[in-house]
Design an enzyme around this catalytic site. Structure first.
Site, PDB file in Angstrom:
ATOM      1  N   GLU A 196       0.769  -1.145  -0.011  1.00 38.03           N
ATOM      2  CA  GLU A 196       0.137   0.060   0.231  1.00 38.03           C
ATOM      3  C   GLU A 196       0.807   1.232   0.023  1.00 38.03           C
ATOM      4  O   GLU A 196       0.578   2.133  -0.768  1.00 38.03           O
ATOM      5  CB  GLU A 196      -0.880  -0.007   1.054  1.00 38.03           C
ATOM      6  CG  GLU A 196      -1.898  -1.259   1.401  1.00 38.03           C
ATOM      7  CD  GLU A 196      -1.428  -2.192   2.160  1.00 38.03           C
ATOM      8  OE1 GLU A 196      -1.943  -2.772   3.078  1.00 38.03           O
ATOM      9  OE2 GLU A 196      -0.092  -2.608   2.233  1.00 38.03           O
ATOM     10  N   CYS A 216      -2.341  -2.965   7.611  1.00 32.67           N
ATOM     11  CA  CYS A 216      -2.018  -2.772   8.874  1.00 32.67           C
ATOM     12  C   CYS A 216      -2.178  -1.515   9.732  1.00 32.67           C
ATOM     13  O   CYS A 216      -2.287  -0.289   8.911  1.00 32.67           O
ATOM     14  CB  CYS A 216      -0.476  -3.363   9.111  1.00 32.67           C
ATOM     15  SG  CYS A 216       0.751  -2.090   8.383  1.00 32.67           S
ATOM     16  N   CYS A 270      -0.069   1.134   7.510  1.00 34.61           N
ATOM     17  CA  CYS A 270      -0.712   1.565   6.113  1.00 34.61           C
ATOM     18  C   CYS A 270      -1.775   2.040   6.286  1.00 34.61           C
ATOM     19  O   CYS A 270      -2.180   3.144   5.370  1.00 34.61           O
ATOM     20  CB  CYS A 270      -0.772   0.488   5.368  1.00 34.61           C
ATOM     21  SG  CYS A 270       0.882  -0.607   4.941  1.00 34.61           S
ATOM     22  N   LEU A 296      21.305 -29.163   2.389  1.00 36.38           N
ATOM     23  CA  LEU A 296      20.211 -28.543   2.750  1.00 36.38           C
ATOM     24  C   LEU A 296      19.989 -26.904   2.982  1.00 36.38           C
ATOM     25  O   LEU A 296      19.383 -26.413   3.582  1.00 36.38           O
ATOM     26  CB  LEU A 296      19.738 -29.012   4.209  1.00 36.38           C
ATOM     27  CG  LEU A 296      19.524 -30.518   4.525  1.00 36.38           C
ATOM     28  CD1 LEU A 296      19.047 -30.821   6.015  1.00 36.38           C
ATOM     29  CD2 LEU A 296      18.533 -31.120   3.705  1.00 36.38           C
TER      30      LEU A 296
END
Length: 347
Positions: A51, A74, A83, A200
């Site tokens: 946003e 948020c 935001c 990994l």
């Protein structure tokens, strides 16, 4: 018309795949008089939210416009400013949202903030698509544990180990590293470490340098100090019930209890959740995958089928026995990758 612009917001959000966790993937589009005047997306964890990026690009043109965003904005201070404040100050008059944010720091507060300031809010546009996109994030905040994706390569008759190191093709191996990049952690049992001595880590060209948590289930703490998992700079978490120590600095030893000869998987997941790990790719052998399914803890299962026959180590279950649902099958070289199970409610 709302669905049209929300699809664009979702397509922007997908650009953050593998880069925003533990934050969600979010895209935002500012529309005025039926035309897009700006757009943005959350590029990586700690970077400006979608946003904020879209509103900054829009500038004064945002006054009186509609903002499309796939997750509730948020309203709290975190790594970035709230935001909702930016939306209000920009003069946005209407906000269209796919989903409420289950994060306790948000969870309706953003919508309430906007409505209190006479900003029209519409919720639920392309909700199913938005839920699937952020299933890791949503599941973590609803269930208080990471989303678990199991991945295995099998021969045509169901064996998990063959004469060669890799059962799958180069295309499938590339896909496996893409999967690693889209999760926060990778989990294996100690037998995988002892038999294969794997790195990994993430070795996909699109995610160069990405770090991933390596989670090892090692009840008797048999991990060799010179194992290759310690050579890549990724954080290593070893879960054990042993009181022994491991002479390696680049590792965190986490002690959990045993249940019927195995480490408590639920306790392992609670520990991972407490560290903010929202998604785990399980690449362990058939024993670990089978145990997770028996505990109803596996949320998604991906099987790579190879045309070879023979081999050893087979799964102790079949998809039909655990009500698995096949979603799609895609060709990868000489192999098929099958998504055959996913928790339906998360779609």
């Amino acid at each position: 018309m709302d669905e049209k612009f929300m699809r664009i917001a979702l397509s922007l959000a997908r650009k953050g795949l593998g880069r925003t966790q533990p934050n969600p993937m979010v895209g935002a589009v500012v529309v005025k008089d039926g035309r897009i005047i700006s757009a943005g997306y959350h590029r990586s964890f700690g970077s400006p939210h979608a946003e904020a990026e879209a509103l900054k690009k829009a500038g004064e043109r945002a006054k009186g416009a509609t903002l499309y965003v796939n997750l509730e904005p948020c309203c709290h201070h975190g790594k970035t400013p709230p935001c909702c404040q930016a939306i209000w100050k920009a003069g946005i008059k209407r906000v269209v949202i796919s989903l409420m944010d289950p994060n306790p720091l948000v969870n309706g507060k953003g919508i309430e903030f906007l409505r209190e300031r006479s900003i029209e809010v519409k919720i639920g546009v392309l909700e199913k698509e938005a839920t699937y996109l952020n299933r890791h994030f949503l599941f973590y905040h609803r269930e208080k544990r990471p989303w678990l994706t199991g991945k295995m390569a099998l021969t045509a008759d169901g064996a998990a180990r063959w004469r060669e190191k890799y059962l799958s093709s180069p295309q499938s191996l590339r896909f496996a590293h893409w999967l690693r990049a889209t999760h926060m952690a990778i989990m294996v049992g100690i037998n995988t470490v002892l038999e294969d001595d794997p790195l990994l880590n993430v070795r996909h060209p699109g995610f160069s340098g990405k770090k991933i948590y390596k989670v090892i289930l090692d009840s008797r703490l048999r991990t060799p100090p010179d194992a290759r998992i310690f050579t890549t700079g990724d954080p290593v978490l070893i879960f054990t019930s042993s009181q022994k120590e491991l002479p390696v600095q680049e590792v965190e030893i986490i002690r959990v209890k045993e249940e019927v000869g195995f480490l408590s998987l639920r306790e392992v997941l609670r520990e991972l959740a407490s560290r903010g790990i929202i998604s785990v790719l399980v690449e362990g052998g058939p024993t670990l995958i089978s145990n997770l399914i028996e505990e109803n803890l596996l949320d998604e299962l991906i099987l790579v089928h190879t045309p070879r026959l023979g081999g050893e180590k087979r799964l102790s279950f079949s998809p039909s026995e655990v009500h698995m649902v096949k979603h799609w099958c895609s060709r990868q070289g000489e192999h098929y990758i099958n998504f055959i199970y996913r928790r339906e409610y998360a779609l």
